[in-house]
Design an enzyme around this catalytic site. Structure first.
Site, PDB file in Angstrom:
ATOM      1  N   LYS A 199      48.293  61.921 -60.921  1.00  0.00           N
ATOM      2  CA  LYS A 199      47.532  62.198 -59.867  1.00  0.00           C
ATOM      3  C   LYS A 199      47.050  61.050 -59.243  1.00  0.00           C
ATOM      4  O   LYS A 199      45.993  60.195 -59.504  1.00  0.00           O
ATOM      5  CB  LYS A 199      46.192  63.304 -60.289  1.00  0.00           C
ATOM      6  CG  LYS A 199      45.245  63.358 -59.328  1.00  0.00           C
ATOM      7  CD  LYS A 199      45.157  63.851 -57.836  1.00  0.00           C
ATOM      8  CE  LYS A 199      43.643  63.437 -57.239  1.00  0.00           C
ATOM      9  NZ  LYS A 199      43.848  62.186 -56.352  1.00  0.00           N
ATOM     10  N   GLU A 274      38.526  53.691 -67.680  1.00  0.00           N
ATOM     11  CA  GLU A 274      38.518  52.295 -67.456  1.00  0.00           C
ATOM     12  C   GLU A 274      37.643  52.350 -66.067  1.00  0.00           C
ATOM     13  O   GLU A 274      38.176  52.778 -65.078  1.00  0.00           O
ATOM     14  CB  GLU A 274      39.886  51.761 -67.209  1.00  0.00           C
ATOM     15  CG  GLU A 274      40.280  50.405 -67.507  1.00  0.00           C
ATOM     16  CD  GLU A 274      39.976  49.510 -66.471  1.00  0.00           C
ATOM     17  OE1 GLU A 274      38.683  49.247 -65.799  1.00  0.00           O
ATOM     18  OE2 GLU A 274      40.873  48.847 -65.736  1.00  0.00           O
ATOM     19  N   CYS A 308      38.437  46.305 -60.171  1.00  0.00           N
ATOM     20  CA  CYS A 308      37.211  46.449 -61.097  1.00  0.00           C
ATOM     21  C   CYS A 308      36.880  45.253 -61.898  1.00  0.00           C
ATOM     22  O   CYS A 308      35.730  45.373 -62.281  1.00  0.00           O
ATOM     23  CB  CYS A 308      37.857  47.510 -62.226  1.00  0.00           C
ATOM     24  SG  CYS A 308      39.188  47.183 -62.978  1.00  0.00           S
ATOM     25  N   GLU A 405      27.949  48.105 -58.705  1.00  0.00           N
ATOM     26  CA  GLU A 405      29.450  47.580 -58.175  1.00  0.00           C
ATOM     27  C   GLU A 405      29.574  47.902 -56.637  1.00  0.00           C
ATOM     28  O   GLU A 405      29.485  49.010 -56.229  1.00  0.00           O
ATOM     29  CB  GLU A 405      30.438  48.323 -58.828  1.00  0.00           C
ATOM     30  CG  GLU A 405      31.866  47.933 -58.614  1.00  0.00           C
ATOM     31  CD  GLU A 405      32.850  48.632 -59.433  1.00  0.00           C
ATOM     32  OE1 GLU A 405      32.646  49.869 -59.576  1.00  0.00           O
ATOM     33  OE2 GLU A 405      33.614  48.037 -60.155  1.00  0.00           O
TER      34      GLU A 405
HETATM   35  P1  ADP Z   1      36.478  56.549 -55.301  1.00  0.00           P
HETATM   36  O1  ADP Z   1      34.971  57.151 -55.589  1.00  0.00           O
HETATM   37  O2  ADP Z   1      36.079  55.242 -55.175  1.00  0.00           O
HETATM   38  O3  ADP Z   1      37.374  57.056 -54.473  1.00  0.00           O
HETATM   39  P2  ADP Z   1      37.231  57.575 -57.776  1.00  0.00           P
HETATM   40  O4  ADP Z   1      36.916  57.202 -58.974  1.00  0.00           O
HETATM   41  O5  ADP Z   1      36.526  58.910 -57.241  1.00  0.00           O
HETATM   42  O6  ADP Z   1      36.816  56.419 -56.686  1.00  0.00           O
HETATM   43  O7  ADP Z   1      38.785  57.873 -57.747  1.00  0.00           O
HETATM   44  C1  ADP Z   1      39.795  57.624 -58.675  1.00  0.00           C
HETATM   45  C2  ADP Z   1      40.798  58.625 -58.798  1.00  0.00           C
HETATM   46  O8  ADP Z   1      39.935  59.918 -59.368  1.00  0.00           O
HETATM   47  C3  ADP Z   1      41.217  59.264 -57.638  1.00  0.00           C
HETATM   48  O9  ADP Z   1      42.425  59.951 -57.975  1.00  0.00           O
HETATM   49  C4  ADP Z   1      40.441  60.355 -57.187  1.00  0.00           C
HETATM   50  O10 ADP Z   1      41.239  61.636 -56.410  1.00  0.00           O
HETATM   51  C5  ADP Z   1      40.151  61.084 -58.586  1.00  0.00           C
HETATM   52  N1  ADP Z   1      38.586  61.828 -58.553  1.00  0.00           N
HETATM   53  C6  ADP Z   1      37.886  62.043 -57.787  1.00  0.00           C
HETATM   54  N2  ADP Z   1      36.780  62.755 -58.168  1.00  0.00           N
HETATM   55  C7  ADP Z   1      37.452  63.620 -59.349  1.00  0.00           C
HETATM   56  C8  ADP Z   1      36.975  64.498 -59.954  1.00  0.00           C
HETATM   57  N3  ADP Z   1      35.754  65.264 -59.790  1.00  0.00           N
HETATM   58  N4  ADP Z   1      37.841  64.991 -61.218  1.00  0.00           N
HETATM   59  C9  ADP Z   1      38.995  64.424 -61.151  1.00  0.00           C
HETATM   60  N5  ADP Z   1      39.457  63.477 -60.560  1.00  0.00           N
HETATM   61  C10 ADP Z   1      38.652  62.948 -59.492  1.00  0.00           C
END
Ligand code: ADP
Length: 501
Positions: A199, A274, A308, A405
């Protein structure tokens, strides 16, 4: 002005027509639209122009991808290590053959300057597949001398362990360095014999889709890699909670890491995380400033600080503070910002308007808290996604800008006088991902690399990646390690066999 897509590499034009026109989900080797036909726009972050329509996977699409991965598991697990290794090596080769086109696609999608993808990140992805092609043939169990007294007549006790793939892996990756971070999950998982649902982040899915096409061309069997695209809160959450997933391999924010942990607990999925960082760069009074000035500037401004392990806290010894800070400010002001696809560009836009607004908010609050702006600070560009390289001085340890961050090109500078003081300051953080120490003293280098609490410490360099080196953090920077042979442990279980034979 929108970038003219007809100027793209022909393979990228063909790819966009195929996959960014609403048929971008991969399950069991078949590309398809989402079941309910929903799509979402993918945009060029520099201009805000729409570059394509991606499929928005619903829970039914997620389910189909998980079923495909589960169906392919037995076959992939039974594939001999040498044959898995050959496929991983072929994937590395095909990425390398397509390196220019992939770097271009990454710049269009993520905004990063071409050179970042072409010379750092896509080669980094190639190296991951090559390294784990080797690891596929290096999976070892143990034989153990038994201490069990029980001996049935005519039998002896024999005990040994084997390693088995964890099973179906959900690889959930972020938007800052999409292809190389995807490779860091996929390569060890495949080497271990796992099957995958990938994903990618909603803002940067293009190179993941292209990579999946290339991996199939390289000989990866259908169903071993499946790809779903969509938003985190729906598609990502549905994948993370799916009972058919055995393990989640996640890179992203600490907040989302917590949501992943919650989702994992239903069936005790294995989890590696990570997460974020607030990595210190410490410049001692004996540092080589010719090296340290560009070194610490790149530690924060490379990829617009959307890294990161970005060196976002600079600690400058009082004896060299003025020279160091003046040098870093000059470097910051000299960086040429522009569209990632302009070969002159040294720093591109941030990935989205949302991220640029977030970063701008941090800068404004830091100034309200008393920080002095020495460079940058302003948001610009037709989509409002460019943030000039920013240097903030007169910050103090409890300020948000020192603790949180930012994930943008924003450096917070503090002064120190002695080594104990700076080690304590560096460790005074919720995060523990990485650090760098700039010194010509061997004893400083040893002392600080040992006493700084972080997953990685660099000396006289920052953000050097090597596929054989593990990367990951302690404290709120996560669980487990990517890269290096340690990453194989993420994707392998131990099985104990105890036999009377
Ligand atoms: P940001 O908040 O900076 O967009 P994220 O850590 O939320 O970074 O995003 C990293 C990945 O996690 C992306 O692929 C995002 O779609 C996915 N993601 C965000 N929220 C969820 C969730 N609740 N469950 C699973 N995956 C998620």
């Amino acid at each position: 002005m929108a970038f003219d897509l007809t100027r793209l590499h022909p393979t990228n034009q063909q790819f966009l027509a195929r996959r960014a026109a609403g048929e971008g989900l991969l399950a069991d080797g078949q590309w398809k639209a989402s079941r309910d036909g929903k799509t979402f726009d993918t945009v060029d972050p520099a201009t805000g122009a729409v570059t394509g329509k991606l499929s928005l996977a619903s829970s039914a699409d997620v389910d189909e991808a998980v079923v495909a991965a589960r169906g392919a598991l037995a076959g992939w697990k039974a594939t001999t290590p040498v044959n898995r290794s050959k496929i991983l090596w072929a994937i590395a080769d095909i990425i390398e053959e397509n390196i220019d086109a992939l770097a271009e696609l990454e710049s269009l999608d993520q905004g990063k300057p071409l050179f970042v993808g072409r010379w750092a990140e896509i080669p980094g992805a190639v190296n991951q597949f090559r390294f784990f092609a080797g690891q596929a043939m290096n999976i070892e169990g143990q034989t153990l001398e038994s201490s069990i007294d029980y001996q049935p007549a005519g039998k002896q006790m024999r005990t040994w362990t084997t390693r088995e793939p964890v099973g179906v892996v959900a690889a959930i990756v972020p938007w800052n360095s999409p292809l190389v971070l995807t490779a860091m999950k996929l390569a060890p998982a495949l080497a271990a014999g796992c099957t995958i649902i990938l994903k990618p982040a909603e803002d940067t899915s293009l190179t993941a889709l292209r990579l999946a096409e290339l991996m199939s061309e390289a000989g990866l069997p259908d169903g071993v890699l499946n790809v779903i695209t969509g938003f985190g809160a729906e598609t990502g959450a549905s994948l993370a909670a799916h009972p058919g997933v055995d393990k989640i391999a996640f890179t992203g924010s600490t907040a989302t890491g917590r949501a992943i942990l919650d989702a994992a607990k239903t069936n005790f999925k294995r989890v590696t995380l990570e997460l974020g960082g607030k990595s210190p760069c410490i410049v001692m009074d004996d540092a080589d400033l010719e090296l340290a000035i560009p070194g610490v500037a790149n530690a924060i401004f490379f990829n617009g600080g959307q890294v990161c392990i970005a060196g976002s806290r600079l600690y400058a010894h009082s004896a060299i503070y003025d020279r160091l800070v003046a040098g870093v400010v000059e470097y910051a002001k000299g960086l040429k910002m522009g569209h990632g696809l302009d070969p002159e560009t040294q720093m591109g836009p941030l990935v989205s308007v949302r991220q640029a607004e977030r970063v701008e908010g941090f800068i404004q609050r830091a100034q309200a808290d008393g920080a002095t702006l020495l460079a940058g600070g302003e948001r610009s560009g037709e989509a409002g996604t460019f943030i000039a390289p920013t240097v903030l001085a007169d910050v103090s340890p409890n300020m948000e800008i020192v603790c949180e961050e930012v994930f943008g090109p924003v450096l917070a500078v503090q002064k120190f006088d002695d080594v104990d003081e700076v080690i304590a300051a560096a460790n005074d953080s919720d995060f523990g991902l990485a650090a760098s120490v700039w010194t010509e003293s061997l004893s400083n280098a040893h002392r600080m690399s040992s006493d700084i609490r972080a997953g990685t410490v660099w000396i006289n360099c920052h953000a050097m990646y090597d596929p054989s080196l593990a990367i990951g953090g302690i404290k709120q920077s996560g669980w487990g390690r990517d890269s290096g042979k340690q990453a194989m442990d993420n994707y392998l279980e131990w099985k104990t066999v105890c036999a009377a034979v």
